[in-house]
Design a protein around this motif. Structure first.
Motif, mmCIF file in Angstrom:
data_model
loop_
_atom_site.group_PDB
_atom_site.id
_atom_site.type_symbol
_atom_site.label_atom_id
_atom_site.label_comp_id
_atom_site.label_asym_id
_atom_site.label_seq_id
_atom_site.Cartn_x
_atom_site.Cartn_y
_atom_site.Cartn_z
ATOM 1 N N ALA A 1 0.808 -1.328 -0.047
ATOM 2 C CA ALA A 1 -0.083 -0.014 -0.001
ATOM 3 C C ALA A 1 0.773 1.372 -0.172
ATOM 4 O O ALA A 1 1.768 1.455 1.027
ATOM 5 N N LEU A 2 0.725 2.251 -1.019
ATOM 6 C CA LEU A 2 1.489 3.199 -1.088
ATOM 7 C C LEU A 2 0.471 4.470 -0.990
ATOM 8 O O LEU A 2 -0.757 4.319 -1.252
ATOM 9 N N GLU A 3 0.851 5.776 -0.674
ATOM 10 C CA GLU A 3 0.334 6.846 -0.838
ATOM 11 C C GLU A 3 1.033 8.017 -1.640
ATOM 12 O O GLU A 3 2.124 8.275 -1.511
ATOM 13 N N LEU A 4 0.057 8.311 -2.641
ATOM 14 C CA LEU A 4 0.617 9.440 -3.469
ATOM 15 C C LEU A 4 -0.006 11.053 -2.936
ATOM 16 O O LEU A 4 -1.226 11.240 -2.762
ATOM 17 N N GLY A 5 1.109 11.613 -2.253
ATOM 18 C CA GLY A 5 0.513 12.884 -1.660
ATOM 19 C C GLY A 5 1.131 14.180 -2.570
ATOM 20 O O GLY A 5 2.357 14.204 -2.926
ATOM 21 N N VAL A 6 0.195 15.017 -2.955
ATOM 22 C CA VAL A 6 0.805 16.139 -3.703
ATOM 23 C C VAL A 6 0.277 17.333 -3.075
ATOM 24 O O VAL A 6 -1.046 17.482 -2.602
ATOM 25 N N ASN A 7 1.156 18.512 -3.002
ATOM 26 C CA ASN A 7 0.766 19.724 -2.660
ATOM 27 C C ASN A 7 1.003 20.661 -4.131
ATOM 28 O O ASN A 7 1.649 20.649 -4.620
ATOM 29 N N VAL A 8 -0.246 21.544 -4.117
ATOM 30 C CA VAL A 8 -0.309 22.651 -5.231
ATOM 31 C C VAL A 8 -0.338 23.973 -4.938
ATOM 32 O O VAL A 8 -1.218 24.160 -3.984
ATOM 33 N N ARG A 9 0.400 24.823 -5.293
ATOM 34 C CA ARG A 9 0.139 26.326 -5.045
ATOM 35 C C ARG A 9 0.164 27.153 -6.423
ATOM 36 O O ARG A 9 0.679 26.729 -7.290
ATOM 37 N N ALA A 10 -0.606 28.072 -6.182
ATOM 38 C CA ALA A 10 -0.833 28.907 -7.556
ATOM 39 C C ALA A 10 -0.586 30.306 -7.198
ATOM 40 O O ALA A 10 -0.577 30.990 -6.071
ATOM 41 N N SER A 11 -0.029 31.203 -8.426
ATOM 42 C CA SER A 11 -0.071 32.741 -8.318
ATOM 43 C C SER A 11 -0.102 33.217 -9.520
ATOM 44 O O SER A 11 -0.315 32.326 -10.639
ATOM 45 N N LEU A 12 -0.077 34.427 -9.740
ATOM 46 C CA LEU A 12 -0.301 34.889 -11.127
ATOM 47 C C LEU A 12 1.022 34.476 -12.024
ATOM 48 O O LEU A 12 0.694 34.698 -13.388
ATOM 49 N N SER A 13 2.133 34.193 -11.417
ATOM 50 C CA SER A 13 3.309 33.830 -12.385
ATOM 51 C C SER A 13 3.297 32.425 -12.699
ATOM 52 O O SER A 13 4.238 32.031 -13.577
ATOM 53 N N GLY A 14 2.450 31.552 -12.108
ATOM 54 C CA GLY A 14 2.483 30.286 -12.334
ATOM 55 C C GLY A 14 1.935 29.463 -11.172
ATOM 56 O O GLY A 14 1.591 29.709 -10.113
ATOM 57 N N ALA A 15 2.425 28.082 -11.348
ATOM 58 C CA ALA A 15 1.688 26.941 -10.553
ATOM 59 C C ALA A 15 2.937 26.335 -9.775
ATOM 60 O O ALA A 15 4.179 26.159 -10.457
ATOM 61 N N SER A 16 3.075 26.046 -8.624
ATOM 62 C CA SER A 16 4.051 25.115 -7.970
ATOM 63 C C SER A 16 3.617 23.642 -7.537
ATOM 64 O O SER A 16 2.384 23.913 -6.937
ATOM 65 N N ALA A 17 3.963 22.856 -7.897
ATOM 66 C CA ALA A 17 3.478 21.508 -7.497
ATOM 67 C C ALA A 17 4.728 20.480 -7.096
ATOM 68 O O ALA A 17 5.767 20.494 -7.502
ATOM 69 N N GLY A 18 4.377 19.742 -6.224
ATOM 70 C CA GLY A 18 5.305 18.409 -5.900
ATOM 71 C C GLY A 18 4.779 17.558 -4.968
ATOM 72 O O GLY A 18 3.564 17.699 -4.371
ATOM 73 N N GLY A 19 5.527 16.285 -4.919
ATOM 74 C CA GLY A 19 4.629 15.267 -4.289
ATOM 75 C C GLY A 19 5.707 14.304 -3.803
ATOM 76 O O GLY A 19 6.869 14.181 -4.075
#
Length: 234
Positions: free
Chosen positions: A191-209
């Motif tokens: 059993a694995l867990e895929l965890g992702v954070n996403v953040r937004a701004s007018l200059s673009g998106a930041s994502a990682g997990g």
């Protein structure tokens, strides 16, 4: 997995014209996965009688379980005999989920099979996932989803994959999502867990997990639309 149009996060996330920056989830010690032989679950908005199935290539039913009127089920996972013809490299197995990239295996000959969704047959006909999402601020949110991985021999998986397709399928957000893979997989199901954070701004998106091993527990299985509704309130 069916693609849907409602957004997990505000429309600013779609302004990601530049390459996204990785959002750190924090380092955690890697522990060996614990073998899993069955999935206890609860299908959201279920009523009546029916069953739920794990389907393979071409709709082949690999495992099936009855679903109680309240939506609960216990699905026995298929064994070596059913899975051997379907085994691929760990990288190919994760690619089948929508995460592409380079995954190194400490055991070169390890064969793998992975899945995210189950197919109900009854009152709920759409594919369901042990997934959830949360808006943590106006311009940020989190997504997590349970992944089940089978390997035919012990191996440590490491590398970075892009799970942007998974996030897009659930949220309509078009951005690369670099995910760190560090899993000590045991023979059989993990059993694995895929965890992702996403953040937004007018200059673009930041994502990682991060994709890591977890102790399996009963989860609520939802359609992608229901995951979106957790943060939109619709």
């Amino acid at each position: 997995m069916n693609r849907i149009s409602p957004l997990l996060l505000p429309a600013a996330l779609l302004l990601a014209g530049c390459a996204p920056r990785t959002v750190s989830l924090g380092a955690a010690p890697t522990a060996p996965a614990q073998p899993v032989t069955q999935i206890p679950g609860d299908i959201s908005r279920w009523s009546g009688t029916g069953s739920v199935a794990l389907t393979g290539p071409g709709g082949q039913v690999l495992a099936r379980a009855a679903v109680a009127p309240d939506g609960r089920f216990t699905l026995p996972l298929p064994g070596e005999a059913a899975l051997t013809p379907l085994l691929r490299s760990p990288g190919e197995a994760l690619s089948g989920l929508g995460c592409t990239g380079s995954v190194l295996s400490s055991e070169a000959g390890a064969g793998s099979y992975a899945f995210l969704g189950l197919t109900p047959q009854g009152s709920q006909a759409a594919t369901v996932f042990a997934a959830q999402a949360e808006r943590t601020s106006f311009a940020s949110g989190t997504f997590s989803g349970r992944v089940y991985l089978y390997v035919n021999r012990p191996t440590r998986l490491s590398g970075t994959v892009d799970c942007g397709q998974v996030v897009q399928d659930f949220a309509g957000v078009q951005a690369a999502v670099p995910v760190t893979v560090d899993v000590i997989a045991q023979p059989g199901w993990n059993a694995l867990e895929l965890g992702v954070n996403v953040r937004a701004s007018l200059s673009g998106a930041s994502a990682g997990g991060r994709l890591s091993a977890v102790a399996d527990t009963e989860r609520l299985w939802r359609t992608p639309e229901e995951v979106v509704q957790q943060v939109t309130g619709s």
